[in-house]
Scaffold this active site. Structure first.
Site, short mmCIF file in Angstrom:
data_model
loop_
_atom_site.label_atom_id
_atom_site.label_comp_id
_atom_site.label_asym_id
_atom_site.label_seq_id
_atom_site.Cartn_x
_atom_site.Cartn_y
_atom_site.Cartn_z
N ARG A 199 -53.67 -31.97 70.03
CA ARG A 199 -53.14 -31.96 71.19
C ARG A 199 -51.79 -32.03 71.24
NH1 ARG A 199 -55.15 -33.07 76.01
NH2 ARG A 199 -53.35 -32.40 76.71
N GLY A 200 -50.87 -32.00 72.26
CA GLY A 200 -49.50 -32.38 72.04
C GLY A 200 -48.78 -31.23 72.41
N ASN A 201 -47.53 -31.17 72.47
CA ASN A 201 -46.46 -30.26 72.62
C ASN A 201 -46.32 -29.40 71.23
OD1 ASN A 201 -44.35 -31.36 71.28
ND2 ASN A 201 -43.80 -32.24 73.10
N LYS A 255 -51.75 -18.26 82.08
CA LYS A 255 -52.85 -18.60 81.47
C LYS A 255 -53.45 -19.90 82.02
CE LYS A 255 -52.36 -19.83 76.76
NZ LYS A 255 -53.12 -19.88 75.47
N ASP A 256 -52.31 -20.64 82.49
CA ASP A 256 -52.91 -22.11 82.69
C ASP A 256 -52.93 -22.25 84.39
OD1 ASP A 256 -52.68 -23.37 80.27
OD2 ASP A 256 -50.47 -23.28 80.33
N THR A 299 -44.72 -31.56 68.26
CA THR A 299 -45.63 -32.55 67.83
C THR A 299 -46.84 -31.95 66.95
OG1 THR A 299 -45.62 -33.36 69.99
CG2 THR A 299 -47.29 -34.40 68.61
N ARG A 300 -47.21 -30.76 67.39
CA ARG A 300 -48.48 -29.94 66.50
C ARG A 300 -47.92 -29.38 65.18
NH1 ARG A 300 -52.59 -26.71 70.56
NH2 ARG A 300 -52.49 -28.41 72.50
N SER A 347 -58.59 -24.80 71.70
CA SER A 347 -59.01 -23.92 72.38
C SER A 347 -60.53 -23.25 72.18
CB SER A 347 -58.16 -22.59 72.23
OG SER A 347 -58.72 -21.40 72.62
N LEU A 348 -61.32 -23.46 72.95
CA LEU A 348 -62.73 -23.21 72.85
C LEU A 348 -62.73 -21.60 72.42
CD1 LEU A 348 -64.70 -25.21 75.81
CD2 LEU A 348 -64.31 -25.64 73.07
N ARG A 349 -61.90 -21.08 73.13
CA ARG A 349 -61.91 -19.77 72.82
C ARG A 349 -61.64 -19.25 71.02
NH1 ARG A 349 -57.73 -16.32 72.59
NH2 ARG A 349 -56.41 -18.11 73.08
N ARG A 350 -60.55 -19.82 71.02
CA ARG A 350 -60.18 -19.54 69.54
C ARG A 350 -61.01 -20.21 68.66
NH1 ARG A 350 -54.14 -21.51 71.53
NH2 ARG A 350 -53.59 -19.40 72.28
N THR A 365 -56.90 -26.52 66.51
CA THR A 365 -57.10 -25.64 67.78
C THR A 365 -57.77 -26.64 68.89
OG1 THR A 365 -57.36 -23.81 69.05
CG2 THR A 365 -58.99 -24.25 67.04
N SER A 377 -42.38 -30.31 80.00
CA SER A 377 -42.31 -29.63 78.62
C SER A 377 -41.40 -28.56 78.33
CB SER A 377 -43.87 -29.26 78.34
OG SER A 377 -43.62 -28.11 78.63
N CYS A 426 -59.93 -22.66 82.64
CA CYS A 426 -59.04 -22.49 81.65
C CYS A 426 -59.65 -22.83 80.35
CB CYS A 426 -57.74 -23.46 81.79
SG CYS A 426 -56.83 -23.13 83.03
C1 DPM Z 1 -54.97 -22.59 77.80
C2 DPM Z 1 -55.51 -22.56 76.56
C3 DPM Z 1 -54.33 -23.15 75.60
C4 DPM Z 1 -53.35 -23.64 76.61
C5 DPM Z 1 -56.91 -22.16 76.17
C6 DPM Z 1 -56.87 -20.89 75.38
C7 DPM Z 1 -54.28 -23.47 74.32
C8 DPM Z 1 -54.98 -24.78 74.17
C9 DPM Z 1 -54.85 -25.08 72.41
C10 DPM Z 1 -55.57 -22.09 79.18
N1 DPM Z 1 -53.77 -23.10 78.05
O1 DPM Z 1 -55.98 -20.22 75.04
O2 DPM Z 1 -58.11 -20.36 74.86
O3 DPM Z 1 -54.83 -24.15 71.56
O4 DPM Z 1 -54.64 -26.13 72.25
C11 DPM Z 1 -50.85 -23.02 76.44
C12 DPM Z 1 -49.75 -22.54 75.68
C13 DPM Z 1 -49.08 -21.63 76.19
C14 DPM Z 1 -49.33 -21.68 77.58
C15 DPM Z 1 -49.84 -22.80 74.22
C16 DPM Z 1 -51.18 -21.85 73.19
C17 DPM Z 1 -47.87 -20.71 75.63
C18 DPM Z 1 -48.33 -19.11 75.66
C19 DPM Z 1 -48.21 -18.55 76.97
C20 DPM Z 1 -51.86 -24.03 76.50
N2 DPM Z 1 -50.35 -22.71 77.70
O5 DPM Z 1 -51.64 -21.10 73.80
O6 DPM Z 1 -50.98 -21.93 71.88
O7 DPM Z 1 -47.39 -18.67 77.81
O8 DPM Z 1 -49.14 -17.83 77.30
#
Ligand code: DPM
Length: 320
Positions: free
Chosen positions: A156-158, A87-88, A161-162, A136-139, A134, A17, A249
């Protein structure tokens, strides 16, 4: 295989990506500057998370969605280390691999990106029913708690795309990591940096984690130049917190860490998906005890009912 000669190229594993590549090239360049006599090659791979784009992340639910293929590359000696968004990277790594270094964290906050119709709005002034994208369940959980007038839809998507889906009107706004937007040159799309009182960030957000083979002293010594100690202390506390709660995650778990005088302070949260229940607490102590602080925080949240919330979510997500 011969014993590694000092001149052998170092092979870096990366997802394909755009964001992953920006991060990996930064690591490659930094190492190249410090070690001009060595060569550093980037080897790209697709992960499961890159291939499955039509299913909500939480439903795939697999830990290591964005990391497994990169890990196999290292275990098979095809690559020497892998660059991840920290975070991944799951909190438990496969046998034979380790977290070799944590880089300096960029802004760990979440950010609001809006459709051009809403340039004059903030989270609290978006119209009732505005659709926030979003995955993200957290958000989702935290924003639902604070802004029950908003609607939420999976995306979803990069990043490109979003943003295209947002601009096409499929969403009124998106929530994205500020760090990702910044790294890809989209800082100008950050409409509001979401304060930590509203959205605690994901464990490790904004930092890169470099994973390598356990005991690979050659690679570990190279990686030292990338290590940022204060970020590492914060993130080790955060990861110990998440590990203790057995969260993957995709869990509504958020954190905030900071230094106050000589203390490392960690705030953590577990939320129910409807945003009704938020369990939040803070502990502090010396940075040298970072992992213990994370553990203690997890135990405190558990005493306040965090496990019940998480178990209900795991059951719900499994049922689909
Ligand atoms: C993880 C989450 C998301 C990513 C879950 C979360 C966001 C998924 C979404 C664990 N990984 O944050 O609660 O909102 O669809 C991800 C992003 C980055 C790394 C993009 C983002 C960039 C920031 C970084 C996807 N992984 O969070 O918007 O490098 O910390």
């Amino acid at each position: 295989m011969s014993v590694s000669s000092p001149s052998r190229p170092i092979r870096i594993g990366s997802r394909k990506s755009q964001l992953a590549l920006v991060q990996t090239y930064w690591v490659q360049e930094t190492l190249q500057k410090h070690f001009p006599d060595r060569s550093f090659e980037v080897h790209t791979m697709s992960t499961q998370g890159d291939k499955i784009l039509d299913v909500a992340l939480a439903k795939i639910g697999d830990k290591g969605l964005f990391t497994k293929e990169l890990e196999l590359g290292m275990l098979n000696q095809e690559t020497d280390f892998a660059v991840h968004s920290l975070k991944d990277l799951p909190t438990n790594l496969p046998e034979g691999l380790m977290l070799g270094c944590i880089t300096e964290r960029e802004n760990p906050a979440d950010a609001l990106v809006v459709h051009s119709n809403h340039q004059d709005k903030q989270l609290d002034t978006l119209p009732a029913g505005a659709v926030i994208g979003t995955s993200s369940l957290r958000r989702l959980a935290q924003l639902r708690h604070h802004f029950p007038h908003l609607a939420f839809k999976d995306v979803r998507g990069n990043l490109n795309t979003r943003l295209a889906k947002l601009d096409a009107g499929e969403y009124d706004a998106l929530i994205l990591a500020a760090a990702g937007l910044q790294r890809l040159g989209f800082s100008d799309r950050i409409h509001q940096v979401i304060p930590t009182e509203i959205s605690l960030y994901a464990v490790g957000q904004g930092a890169l984690g470099i994973e390598c083979r356990e005991g690979d002293t050659e690679v570990l010594s190279l990686l030292k130049v990338l290590e940022h100690r204060p970020t590492a202390q914060r993130c080790l506390a955060e990861r110990a917190f998440l590990r203790e709660l057995e969260g993957g995650c995709q869990v509504p778990i958020g954190v905030n860490t900071r230094f106050e005088a000589d203390q490392l302070v960690i705030t953590g949260l577990v939320a129910s998906l409807d945003g009704q229940k938020l369990i939040k607490d803070t502990v502090s102590g010396l940075p040298a005890t970072a992992e213990q602080l994370g553990l203690e925080l997890a135990q405190r949240l558990r005493q306040q009912g965090a496990q019940e919330i998480l178990e209900a979510i795991f059951a719900e997500v499994r049922q689909g």
